[in-house]
Each structure stands twice: as structure tokens, then as C-alpha cells.
Design an enzyme around this catalytic site. Structure first.
Site, PDB file in Angstrom:
ATOM      1  N   SER A  22      35.366 -44.551   6.978  1.00  0.00           N
ATOM      2  CA  SER A  22      35.965 -43.291   6.547  1.00  0.00           C
ATOM      3  C   SER A  22      37.331 -43.105   7.191  1.00  0.00           C
ATOM      4  O   SER A  22      37.570 -43.527   8.331  1.00  0.00           O
ATOM      5  CB  SER A  22      35.055 -42.128   6.945  1.00  0.00           C
ATOM      6  OG  SER A  22      35.709 -40.891   6.759  1.00  0.00           O
TER       7      SER A  22
ATOM      8  N   TYR B  45      30.228 -38.473  13.571  1.00  0.00           N
ATOM      9  CA  TYR B  45      30.540 -39.264  12.376  1.00  0.00           C
ATOM     10  C   TYR B  45      31.871 -39.995  12.528  1.00  0.00           C
ATOM     11  O   TYR B  45      31.951 -41.213  12.309  1.00  0.00           O
ATOM     12  CB  TYR B  45      30.594 -38.356  11.153  1.00  0.00           C
ATOM     13  CG  TYR B  45      30.974 -39.095   9.875  1.00  0.00           C
ATOM     14  CD1 TYR B  45      30.048 -39.899   9.222  1.00  0.00           C
ATOM     15  CD2 TYR B  45      32.255 -38.984   9.336  1.00  0.00           C
ATOM     16  CE1 TYR B  45      30.385 -40.587   8.061  1.00  0.00           C
ATOM     17  CE2 TYR B  45      32.598 -39.666   8.178  1.00  0.00           C
ATOM     18  CZ  TYR B  45      31.658 -40.457   7.550  1.00  0.00           C
ATOM     19  OH  TYR B  45      32.015 -41.138   6.410  1.00  0.00           O
TER      20      TYR B  45
END
Length: 363
Positions: A186, A214
Site C-alpha cells: 500500500s 497497517y
């Protein structure tokens, strides 16, 4: 400054969020040259493993690889649902191009499952041409949780388990050269901070939030991938990280209603799953990208190939280039997944290595 362990300076934090905002708002413009779906070359006789292949981006990746002629291995937790998807796809297949698909169970929440999966595939002595580590989690707004292996869920599912899988499948990837390991990263890694001594976020200094967990797991995955490339410098196995863009998913289902509504308003700028799959498919199938990977190896670059959501070579975060902290993360990761420090070299030399998460191991 060692931002990998002490945190981001406010200027780095601001630059990271500015890049995230800019690329989200303008990603469709930057990717307007791409076909949708991405046109793939014939992939006959190629063996491809895709993790998380039953939903979202992973489903689109898997379906398009299979329709292009590859032998697809769907590595998933829910095997029954995967078989339902295959039945649906086969209703539309043609006699001239029957789909070649199989399903194998893989649960990234259990490192023992990763070892079992790798052992099963390696035992076939078949080549593996493409491994796409797509599966991941982002538990927005949720409290801290740990797997039965004792690791924070984001760091295990997004980083530790894919790292273990990639290393253990090297014998098959070696048979399938030129082969590729594709890791889904990401863009949120640009605001990530990794402390190799506290990947579980157990200290007050490194307080847990789902956003931090994350983004940090994705930065760790990128830095580990770059060191893996160094160990594979004399092989024809290539490691690439890809950024799918901001993609419409259901990760906001647990957010408060007002925040969920605000997130939905951003959908106009976001990709759908098919558009989000393009960078991974490009990295897995483009012929010229292997020359670029070879150049990076020859230059002994500190980062592996990084492909943006527009299917062009892109730049990861500044911290991704920090070789010293990348090696720290590599060493800590190998320790956490139960592999010897020199495990990659041992595998490439044809030696068997022991992982403490093997089915018959004592922990």
C-alpha cells in the site's frame, strides 16, 4: 534520523500524507493510459499462485490470469467459496481455452498453515513462475488483536506470513525461472514506522493504532522484499512490489457512521477492484520489467522494483532506501517466522531447512 524505530519527523509525516492525498485524488488521471481490464499476453504453461484470491483485487488478478491461460493456484482460507467461484467462471469458458485452476488451503493467520502449503506445493517438484502475495488485512478502528502464533494480526498477515511463504517456495521458484515474487504494497507505507524490536506494538512509546499497524506492516514487507532481492542477486528470481492505488473495498464497515459516509464520498476518486489489479498483473506479466529488475540487481540497489498504480516504475518512501534498518527488519523477521538467518542461501544451495512452525515441530 532512524525513522524506522523512533518515529517520523513532523515534516516527513506531513510529506507522507500530502503524497497520499495527491496520489489518491489524481490516480485516475495518472492511469488514464491503461486499458481496463489490462490486456495480458498468453500465459500458457505458467504456474501462478495468488493468495487471497476469492475477493477484491485478488479475485480479479486470479480470474484474469486463468483466462489468459495460466495454471492458477488459488491459495485461500475459504476453499469451498473458491470452488464456487471456479464453477461460475467455467460457465463462461470456451472449449478452445478451458480454465486450469486448483484450490489449496492457506490461512495466513497460522504460520503452520503457510509451512504446510509450501511443503505441499514443493513436493510436486513443479516450477512456480509467479507468486502474488495479495492477501492482507486492514482492521480500521479495531482494537489490537494477536494471532495464535503470538503476533499482532496486521504484522503477521501482511508481512510475516507472506515473507515466510516467499522464502519457503524458493525451490519451486528456482525451477520456474525466470520467476517473479509480486508483493502488494500500500502507498500508506510512506507514513509507516517499523521498530524491529517491537513489531507487536507492546510499548507505550510504540502505541498501537490500526492505521499505524497497517502502514508499518506494509513498510516492513517492502523493506524485507528489498533484502530478499539482494539474496537472489545471482538468480533469475525477481522480487517486485506493487501499489494498487486507493481501491474501493469494504474495510470501512466497522467505522462510525459519519466517518463511513465521509469515506464513501471519496469513492469518486478511487479505483474499483479490476482497476486495482492492473499493477500486479503488469508486474507479473510484462516482459521488459525483468530487464529493469536485472539492472537493479546489477546496481546492487537498496530497494527492489516498485511499480505504481499507473503501471510505471515509481519511487517508494525515503525510509525504504535505508539499508541498515532493512537488514534489521530482515533479521528480526527471519527470527519471528522461525527460519535460520542464512535460510535463503541454504535453500538456493539445495539444502533443507527447518522451520519451527512446521507441522511436526515443537514450539
Amino acid at each position: 534520523m532512524n525513522s524506522s524505530s523512533t518515529g517520523l519527523e513532523w515534516t516527513e509525516w506531513l510529506q507522507g500524507w500530502r503524497r497520499l492525498t495527491y496520489e489518491t485524488l489524481f490516480q485516475k488521471i495518472h492511469a488514464k493510459h491503461l486499458q481496463d481490464p489490462l490486456l495480458l499476453p498468453p500465459l500458457n504453461d505458467l504456474n501462478c499462485i495468488v493468495t487471497g484470491a476469492t475477493s477484491g483485487i485478488g479475485l480479479e488478478i486470479a480470474k484474469q490470469l486463468a483466462e489468459s491461460g495460466a495454471h492458477l493456484v488459488m491459495a485461500v482460507r475459504n476453499t469451498s467459496f473458491a470452488h464456487q467461484l471456479i464453477q461460475k467462471w467455467r460457465r463462461n469458458e470456451t472449449e478452445s481455452r478451458p480454465l486450469s485452476i486448483e484450490v489449496l488451503e492457506l490461512d495466513l493467520f497460522y504460520l503452520e498453515s503457510v509451512v504446510k502449503f509450501a511443503q505441499e506445493w514443493n513436493s510436486r517438484s513443479k516450477p512456480l513462475n509467479i507468486l502474488i502475495n495479495n492477501a492482507g488485512i486492514y482492521s480500521i478502528g479495531q482494537p489490537q488483536k494477536f494471532t495464535k502464533d503470538g503476533y499482532e494480526t496486521h504484522i503477521q498477515v501482511n508481512h510475516l506470513a507472506p515473507a515466510l511463504l516467499s522464502v519457503l517456495l524458493l525451490p519451486s521458484l528456482k525451477r520456474g525461472t525466470p520467476s517473479r515474487i509480486i508483493n502488494m504494497i500500500s502507498l500508506m507505507h510512506v507514513i509507516g514506522v517499523v521498530d524491529p524490536q517491537d513489531m507487536n506494538f507492546l510499548t507505550k512509546k510504540n502505541k498501537f493504532t490500526s492505521r499505524k499497524a497497517y502502514s508499518s506492516s506494509k513498510l516492513a514487507q517492502l523493506k524485507f522484499s528489498s533484502i530478499l532481492q539482494k539474496f537472489l542477486i545471482n538468480t533469475n528470481i525477481h522480487v517486485l512490489c506493487v501499489e494498487p492505488g486507493a481501491v474501493r473495498t469494504n474495510v470501512t464497515r466497522d467505522l462510525p457512521r459519519i466517518l463511513n459516509i465521509l469515506y464513501q464520498k471519496m469513492f469518486i476518486f478511487m479505483f474499483d477492484a479490476q482497476q486495482g489489479s492492473r499493477s500486479a498483473l503488469f508486474a507479473a506479466t510484462d516482459a521488459d520489467i525483468l530487464d529493469y529488475c536485472g539492472d537493479l540487481k546489477a546496481q546492487e540497489c537498496n530497494v527492489c522494483a516498485f511499480i505504481g498504480c499507473h503501471c510505471r516504475i515509481s519511487e517508494p518512501s525515503k525510509e525504504a532506501y535505508n539499508e541498515r534498518t532493512s537488514f534489521e527488519i530482515w533479521n528480526k523477521t527471519m527470527e519471528m517466522v522461525g527460519l535460520p538467518a542464512g535460510g535463503v542461501d541454504m535453500i538456493l544451495q539445495g539444502e533443507e531447512i527447518h522451520c519451527r512452525y512446521g507441522a511436526n515441530s515443537d514450539r
